[in-house]
Design a protein around this motif. Structure first.
Motif, PDB file in Angstrom:
ATOM      1  N   LYS A 220      10.761   4.360   4.548  1.00  0.00           N
ATOM      2  CA  LYS A 220      10.176   3.222   3.848  1.00  0.00           C
ATOM      3  C   LYS A 220      10.994   1.961   4.083  1.00  0.00           C
ATOM      4  O   LYS A 220      10.448   0.864   4.165  1.00  0.00           O
ATOM      5  N   GLN A 221      12.329   2.120   4.221  1.00  0.00           N
ATOM      6  CA  GLN A 221      13.184   0.958   4.365  1.00  0.00           C
ATOM      7  C   GLN A 221      13.269   0.452   5.807  1.00  0.00           C
ATOM      8  O   GLN A 221      13.846  -0.596   6.048  1.00  0.00           O
ATOM      9  N   SER A 222      12.729   1.202   6.768  1.00  0.00           N
ATOM     10  CA  SER A 222      12.855   0.801   8.164  1.00  0.00           C
ATOM     11  C   SER A 222      11.874  -0.282   8.562  1.00  0.00           C
ATOM     12  O   SER A 222      11.903  -0.763   9.682  1.00  0.00           O
ATOM     13  N   GLY A 223      10.979  -0.652   7.637  1.00  0.00           N
ATOM     14  CA  GLY A 223      10.082  -1.772   7.892  1.00  0.00           C
ATOM     15  C   GLY A 223       9.028  -1.449   8.928  1.00  0.00           C
ATOM     16  O   GLY A 223       8.673  -0.296   9.172  1.00  0.00           O
ATOM     17  N   ARG A 228       5.615   5.532  12.306  1.00  0.00           N
ATOM     18  CA  ARG A 228       4.316   5.782  11.666  1.00  0.00           C
ATOM     19  C   ARG A 228       3.528   4.486  11.527  1.00  0.00           C
ATOM     20  O   ARG A 228       2.303   4.446  11.743  1.00  0.00           O
ATOM     21  N   ILE A 229       4.229   3.402  11.177  1.00  0.00           N
ATOM     22  CA  ILE A 229       3.558   2.114  11.032  1.00  0.00           C
ATOM     23  C   ILE A 229       3.116   1.587  12.395  1.00  0.00           C
ATOM     24  O   ILE A 229       2.008   1.059  12.558  1.00  0.00           O
ATOM     25  N   VAL A 230       3.990   1.743  13.400  1.00  0.00           N
ATOM     26  CA  VAL A 230       3.636   1.324  14.755  1.00  0.00           C
ATOM     27  C   VAL A 230       2.396   2.074  15.226  1.00  0.00           C
ATOM     28  O   VAL A 230       1.465   1.484  15.788  1.00  0.00           O
ATOM     29  N   GLU A 354       1.333   1.919   1.534  1.00  0.00           N
ATOM     30  CA  GLU A 354       2.281   2.954   1.130  1.00  0.00           C
ATOM     31  C   GLU A 354       3.481   3.028   2.079  1.00  0.00           C
ATOM     32  O   GLU A 354       4.603   3.304   1.657  1.00  0.00           O
ATOM     33  N   LEU A 355       3.266   2.766   3.362  1.00  0.00           N
ATOM     34  CA  LEU A 355       4.330   2.928   4.350  1.00  0.00           C
ATOM     35  C   LEU A 355       5.226   1.704   4.488  1.00  0.00           C
ATOM     36  O   LEU A 355       6.412   1.822   4.786  1.00  0.00           O
ATOM     37  N   VAL A 356       4.653   0.516   4.266  1.00  0.00           N
ATOM     38  CA  VAL A 356       5.398  -0.717   4.510  1.00  0.00           C
ATOM     39  C   VAL A 356       6.192  -1.098   3.263  1.00  0.00           C
ATOM     40  O   VAL A 356       5.650  -1.072   2.156  1.00  0.00           O
ATOM     41  N   PRO A 357       7.472  -1.467   3.402  1.00  0.00           N
ATOM     42  CA  PRO A 357       8.225  -1.966   2.239  1.00  0.00           C
ATOM     43  C   PRO A 357       7.641  -3.277   1.743  1.00  0.00           C
ATOM     44  O   PRO A 357       7.118  -4.075   2.525  1.00  0.00           O
TER      45      PRO A 357
END
Length: 432
Positions: A220-223, A228-230, A354-357
């Motif tokens: 979550k903190q990796s931005g 997963r976000i990419v 949910e995934l993005v800080p």
């Protein structure tokens, strides 16, 4: 029937829009999309018929504007992460209002430049809005609020398109000037409503609690660099092709490969609009966990594949079984598209939030929105090739592409620790 629809909307509004902040944001979006409907109706016609730009020059200007919009979305979204998003959004709306009024008095080439400014502000404001909803609306209510406002926006756009149709029927320069003036007033109203909503933020936001294991997780903190976000953002470029399937591909396919009246396209568009308005909120109410969000997004992708595979079936039936059978398949593929769109929209939005800080919502929303712009840049060439030469095999390849791209969505949810946790429960836990 009319009383049922009014009752449905009244009940839905009371359930999904609560408090002065959400009410003002919802009203602002309704005002914005009436203005958007007006712009969709009048802007291209004004630039080509009143300003006497050739379609080729206007098309080139629109392409440049689209590329600039690709850059503007993430940049302005990142700006909203660091500064007051309410003020930034209001300023963007007011700049758009000024530019819209100026379109009537500037030269044609200057008008193309102003068109680029409009697109950049529009893409940036979309990213800022995503950030505002993420930070100002409670975590347990984001999806339902966005679903409600999306349904409202479709209705508001129909109003704008209707007013725009009157402007086009008159066709005079004065009519276009009045249209742009109305649009400017609506944009000023939108910005003012959002700015006024700012005063209630202290009571409304869902603060991030450092004791929440979901918020403290390394993923979550990796931005936005989180794989997963990419992956989600790359997949959005693929699945965003579903919308121009209806607005670009279907008119091309009907006019070149099917023996049916052109009003078939209007029936499909009307079905799509009604479907989005009626289904958006009920679907959002059922997406309460990350796992359900992933399942919704994946189901939407599969429905996109089904819709793509039905295009050649519609063409075949139009030649062998007649208009009625072909129209039935067109309506069926439209239903598949609208259900897929609603499921994918709700699911992907839930996953992204949910995934993005929280401190990266604006930038992430801007990058995520690039998928829409890339899809609309690629769609004319892709669907033009399918209509001209690719034919049935082109559609089957696209259907397979959608189906294969659906698989990574489940991988994203499996790598999320809170996959089975209720979003509402997580929100309560984060507040202690």
């Amino acid at each position: 029937m009319g009383s049922f629809v009014r009752g449905f909307w009244l009940l839905t509004w009371r359930d999904e829009v609560r408090g002065p902040l959400e009410t003002r944001l919802a009203c602002a979006l309704a005002s914005l999309y009436v203005a958007t409907g007006l712009s969709f109706s009048a802007l291209a016609v004004f630039m080509t018929r009143q300003q006497h730009l050739s379609p080729a020059v206007y098309g080139l200007g629109a392409s440049v504007a689209a590329v600039l919009g690709l850059v503007a979305g993430p940049a302005i979204g990142a700006l909203a992460d660091r500064h007051d998003g309410f003020v930034i959004y209001a300023l963007l709306m007011w700049v758009m209002a000024i530019v819209t009024v100026c379109l009537v008095v500037v030269s044609p080439l200057a008008g193309l430049g102003l068109f680029s400014v409009l697109v950049m502000c529009a893409r940036g404001s979309a990213a800022v809005l995503g950030s505002l909803i993420g930070t100002a609306v409670g975590r347990d209510r984001r999806l339902r609020f966005r679903a409600m406002t999306r349904a409202m926006s479709n209705t508001a756009m129909i109003v704008g398109l209707g007013i725009g149709a009157i402007v086009l029927a008159v066709g005079s320069r004065t009519a276009f000037a009045v249209s742009f003036s109305i649009e400017a007033v609506l944009l000023v109203t939108t910005g003012s409503l959002v700015l006024r909503a700012r005063r209630w933020t202290s009571a409304e936001p869902d603060p991030v609690d450092d004791s929440d294991p979901v918020q403290k997780s390394p993923e979550k903190q990796s931005g936005v660099r989180d794989p997963r976000i990419v992956a989600l953002m790359v997949l959005n470029c693929v699945f965003s092709l579903a919308e121009p399937m209806l607005t670009i591909a279907l008119p091309l396919w009907v006019s070149t490969r099917m023996q049916v009246p052109l009003w078939t396209v209007s029936v499909a568009l009307a079905t799509n609009t009604v479907g989005v308005v009626l289904l958006q909120v009920p679907v959002a109410r059922r997406v309460t966990t990350v796992r359900r969000a992933a399942n919704a997004a994946r189901s939407g992708a599969i429905l996109f594949a089904v819709a793509a595979a039905l295009f050649p079936v519609a063409a075949l039936l139009s030649h062998r079984a007649g208009v009625i059978a072909a129209l039935g398949i067109v309506i069926l593929l439209t239903i598949a598209l609208v259900c897929g769109d609603v499921l994918y929209s709700v699911g992907s939005t839930g996953l992204l939030y949910e995934l993005v800080p929280q401190g990266s919502y604006g930038r992430a929303q801007g990058i995520f929105g690039m998928g829409f712009d890339i899809a609309y840049l690629a769609a004319p060439a892709l669907f033009g090739w399918i209509a001209a030469g690719g034919g049935a095999w082109g559609w089957f390849l696209l259907a397979g592409f959608f189906a294969v791209a659906a698989a990574p969505v489940q991988w994203i949810s499996r790598r999320t620790p809170s996959g089975q946790t209720s979003l509402a429960a997580a929100a309560v836990n984060s507040k202690g």
